[in-house]
Design an enzyme around this catalytic site. Structure first.
Site, short mmCIF file in Angstrom:
data_model
loop_
_atom_site.label_atom_id
_atom_site.label_comp_id
_atom_site.label_asym_id
_atom_site.label_seq_id
_atom_site.Cartn_x
_atom_site.Cartn_y
_atom_site.Cartn_z
N PRO A 126 0.88 -1.16 -0.04
CA PRO A 126 -0.14 0.18 0.14
C PRO A 126 0.72 1.37 0.19
O PRO A 126 0.81 2.02 1.06
CB PRO A 126 -0.81 -0.04 1.33
CG PRO A 126 0.08 -0.90 2.28
CD PRO A 126 0.59 -1.81 1.20
N CYS A 127 1.55 1.47 -1.10
CA CYS A 127 2.11 2.81 -1.32
C CYS A 127 1.19 4.35 -1.36
O CYS A 127 1.74 5.20 -0.89
CB CYS A 127 2.91 2.77 -2.61
SG CYS A 127 2.17 2.50 -4.08
#
Length: 164
Positions: A126-127
């Site tokens: 989850p950037c």
């Protein structure tokens, strides 16, 4: 052999790519750093089907963590950053500076940002949960509108703070 297929999602079409080792890529339609697709072949396998199912559950609000075999390719530093992304809980955010600190390199904010920008598995790694130190929405391969959507979906961004 890397197999790929497109799926529909609330953030637009996503291109999924996997081989026998695991999921290699998730690409947005207008990906800032697209992979080289030269050796990719249209097809399907268990990993691609599981990815589509889990992404569907995520977008429906039924999944907060992914359980997929992952096989991203990158430098050792990039891999360390991407592993750290996986530790950011659903509904939470971290700054680039916080990630650099956790990696033992408090002066490495820009390097962390560069590695984050090359993440081949957005959403799953989850950037989108990485924000500026002042809480601002900065950089995302799928565009800031998509980042805003994902953070609102997770409850990490109050509705009134929506950028769009």
């Amino acid at each position: 052999m890397i197999l790929c297929r497109r799926i529909d999602s609330p953030v637009g079409p996503l291109l999924l790519a996997a081989d026998d080792h695991g999921l290699r890529h998730i690409e947005f339609r207008d990906n800032r750093h697209p992979a080289n697709h030269a050796n990719w072949h249209g097809g399907d396998n268990d990993i691609l089907r599981a990815t589509e199912q889990q992404l569907g559950e995520y977008f429906a609000g039924q999944r907060h963590a992914f359980d997929l075999p992952l096989a991203p390719q990158g430098t050792e530093f990039q891999l360390r950053v991407w592993r750290e992304l996986a530790q950011i809980p659903f509904g939470s955010t971290r700054s680039y500076a916080q990630l650099a600190q956790r990696l033992g390199n408090p002066n490495g904010t820009r390097a962390v940002g560069a590695a984050n920008g090359r993440n081949p598995l957005p959403i799953v790694l989850p950037c989108h949960r990485v924000i500026g130190a002042d809480g601002s929405m900065v950089g995302f391969g799928g565009g800031l509108q998509t980042k805003d959507f994902l953070l609102r979906l997770e409850g990490a961004l109050p509705e009134q703070d929506s950028l769009f």
